[in-house]
Design a protein around this motif. Sequence first.
Motif, PDB file in Angstrom:
ATOM      1  N   LEU A   7      31.608 -13.187   7.813  1.00  0.00           N
ATOM      2  CA  LEU A   7      32.525 -14.124   8.341  1.00  0.00           C
ATOM      3  C   LEU A   7      32.394 -15.372   7.407  1.00  0.00           C
ATOM      4  N   MET A   8      33.308 -15.625   6.812  1.00  0.00           N
ATOM      5  CA  MET A   8      33.399 -16.689   5.739  1.00  0.00           C
ATOM      6  C   MET A   8      34.006 -17.886   6.426  1.00  0.00           C
ATOM      7  N   ILE A   9      33.098 -19.070   6.387  1.00  0.00           N
ATOM      8  CA  ILE A   9      33.587 -20.430   6.822  1.00  0.00           C
ATOM      9  C   ILE A   9      33.939 -21.325   5.806  1.00  0.00           C
ATOM     10  N   GLU A  10      35.214 -21.661   5.453  1.00  0.00           N
ATOM     11  CA  GLU A  10      35.447 -22.280   4.204  1.00  0.00           C
ATOM     12  C   GLU A  10      36.816 -23.054   4.421  1.00  0.00           C
ATOM     13  N   ASP A  11      36.669 -24.391   3.985  1.00  0.00           N
ATOM     14  CA  ASP A  11      38.170 -24.981   4.404  1.00  0.00           C
ATOM     15  C   ASP A  11      38.990 -24.925   3.066  1.00  0.00           C
ATOM     16  N   ASP A  12      38.494 -24.245   1.881  1.00  0.00           N
ATOM     17  CA  ASP A  12      39.409 -24.385   0.958  1.00  0.00           C
ATOM     18  C   ASP A  12      40.277 -22.786   1.045  1.00  0.00           C
ATOM     19  N   ALA A  17      41.185 -17.036   0.283  1.00  0.00           N
ATOM     20  CA  ALA A  17      41.902 -16.084   0.028  1.00  0.00           C
ATOM     21  C   ALA A  17      41.652 -15.256  -1.055  1.00  0.00           C
ATOM     22  N   MET A  18      41.215 -16.019  -2.232  1.00  0.00           N
ATOM     23  CA  MET A  18      40.979 -15.211  -3.371  1.00  0.00           C
ATOM     24  C   MET A  18      39.431 -14.551  -3.407  1.00  0.00           C
ATOM     25  N   VAL A  19      38.421 -15.129  -2.802  1.00  0.00           N
ATOM     26  CA  VAL A  19      37.249 -14.385  -2.592  1.00  0.00           C
ATOM     27  C   VAL A  19      37.456 -13.304  -1.576  1.00  0.00           C
ATOM     28  N   GLY A  20      38.175 -13.471  -0.634  1.00  0.00           N
ATOM     29  CA  GLY A  20      38.269 -12.618   0.576  1.00  0.00           C
ATOM     30  C   GLY A  20      38.870 -11.318   0.111  1.00  0.00           C
ATOM     31  N   GLU A  21      39.916 -11.467  -0.770  1.00  0.00           N
ATOM     32  CA  GLU A  21      40.615 -10.285  -1.342  1.00  0.00           C
ATOM     33  C   GLU A  21      39.795  -9.572  -2.340  1.00  0.00           C
ATOM     34  N   TYR A  22      38.613 -10.263  -3.094  1.00  0.00           N
ATOM     35  CA  TYR A  22      37.902  -9.575  -3.871  1.00  0.00           C
ATOM     36  C   TYR A  22      36.897  -8.716  -3.072  1.00  0.00           C
ATOM     37  N   ALA A  29      34.559  -6.086   5.108  1.00  0.00           N
ATOM     38  CA  ALA A  29      35.655  -6.579   6.105  1.00  0.00           C
ATOM     39  C   ALA A  29      35.451  -7.902   6.206  1.00  0.00           C
ATOM     40  N   VAL A  30      36.516  -8.902   6.018  1.00  0.00           N
ATOM     41  CA  VAL A  30      36.165 -10.193   5.912  1.00  0.00           C
ATOM     42  C   VAL A  30      37.021 -11.043   7.062  1.00  0.00           C
ATOM     43  N   THR A  31      36.310 -11.908   7.725  1.00  0.00           N
ATOM     44  CA  THR A  31      37.119 -12.907   8.808  1.00  0.00           C
ATOM     45  C   THR A  31      37.049 -14.152   8.162  1.00  0.00           C
ATOM     46  N   HIS A  32      38.032 -15.068   8.023  1.00  0.00           N
ATOM     47  CA  HIS A  32      37.939 -16.330   7.470  1.00  0.00           C
ATOM     48  C   HIS A  32      38.519 -17.239   8.505  1.00  0.00           C
ATOM     49  N   MET A  33      37.498 -18.514   8.611  1.00  0.00           N
ATOM     50  CA  MET A  33      37.758 -19.476   9.466  1.00  0.00           C
ATOM     51  C   MET A  33      37.723 -20.725   8.697  1.00  0.00           C
ATOM     52  N   LEU A  34      38.563 -21.715   8.980  1.00  0.00           N
ATOM     53  CA  LEU A  34      38.838 -22.834   8.138  1.00  0.00           C
ATOM     54  C   LEU A  34      37.686 -24.222   8.456  1.00  0.00           C
ATOM     55  N   ASP A  35      37.128 -24.026   9.597  1.00  0.00           N
ATOM     56  CA  ASP A  35      36.358 -25.055   9.912  1.00  0.00           C
ATOM     57  C   ASP A  35      35.190 -24.710  10.806  1.00  0.00           C
ATOM     58  N   GLY A  36      34.051 -25.427  11.062  1.00  0.00           N
ATOM     59  CA  GLY A  36      32.863 -25.076  11.582  1.00  0.00           C
ATOM     60  C   GLY A  36      33.062 -24.531  13.087  1.00  0.00           C
ATOM     61  N   ALA A  37      33.822 -25.357  13.640  1.00  0.00           N
ATOM     62  CA  ALA A  37      34.118 -25.033  15.292  1.00  0.00           C
ATOM     63  C   ALA A  37      34.557 -23.503  15.240  1.00  0.00           C
ATOM     64  N   PRO A 108      30.961 -24.345  -8.778  1.00  0.00           N
ATOM     65  CA  PRO A 108      31.911 -23.089  -8.798  1.00  0.00           C
ATOM     66  C   PRO A 108      31.166 -21.812  -9.090  1.00  0.00           C
ATOM     67  N   PHE A 109      31.604 -20.569  -8.650  1.00  0.00           N
ATOM     68  CA  PHE A 109      30.856 -19.595  -9.051  1.00  0.00           C
ATOM     69  C   PHE A 109      31.682 -18.316  -9.324  1.00  0.00           C
ATOM     70  N   GLU A 110      31.184 -17.491  -9.757  1.00  0.00           N
ATOM     71  CA  GLU A 110      32.041 -16.224 -10.110  1.00  0.00           C
ATOM     72  C   GLU A 110      31.832 -15.212  -8.745  1.00  0.00           C
ATOM     73  N   PRO A 111      32.881 -14.643  -8.459  1.00  0.00           N
ATOM     74  CA  PRO A 111      33.154 -13.803  -7.408  1.00  0.00           C
ATOM     75  C   PRO A 111      31.980 -12.641  -7.246  1.00  0.00           C
TER      76      PRO A 111
END
Length: 235
Positions: A7-12, A17-22, A29-37, A108-111
Amino acid sequence: MSTHHLLMIEDDARLAAMVGEYLTQSGFAVTHMLDGASGLAALQDKPVDLVVLDLMLPDIDGLEVCRRIRALPGDAGRVPVLMLTAKGDPMDRIVGLELGADDYLPKPFEPRELLARIRAVLRRHQPGAAPEHKVLRFGQLEIDRDARTVTVGGQPAELTSYQFDLLVTLAERAGRVLTRDQIMEAVRGRELEAFDRSIDVHMGRIRAAIEADLKNPKRILTVRGVGYVFAKNQE
């Protein structure tokens, strides 16, 4: 081999999208949410193996999200958390670790580094082959490496996955003085900065869980200018 669900909680959105694809290409399997709630709701709706948590979120501060995750009942509250922090801001990292995060990665970090850290955290959280002696006993302190539990006088001591592995690393080498980078390398399987204060934060949390008197510790001793040693003889 089952696929790990992250589960990725990231507003960017672009970064996610880039990290999730990688990560997806790397077998996750990656689920992305844009905010904490939304992230907290998703975590309670469906179990995941690890949370990648950004500290700069639009609604709830990432530190508060971490605090709420650790307050959740059952496995949801014990899920490993890897924080994404602002580069050069050690206070956020220290507070996050105190709240129960398992690791952090500055932006910043490297995937590839994120992938390596995710795999390391998952390895720590899901141990492999059992050691010959699965329970370490030191007086009232018992460390069960299979069950990944710690008790003091029969009472459970609450530790994060990373803190448990730090304790095991020291206990397996009882009587031997270890530097900070030796300890972190043994746990993470990679060299890290010797002066990274996060190790001291974790040691403080471990002591709070297993020591009777924090001002006069008997189990984990500090060797000034060097590192730490786990005492062999304990009551």
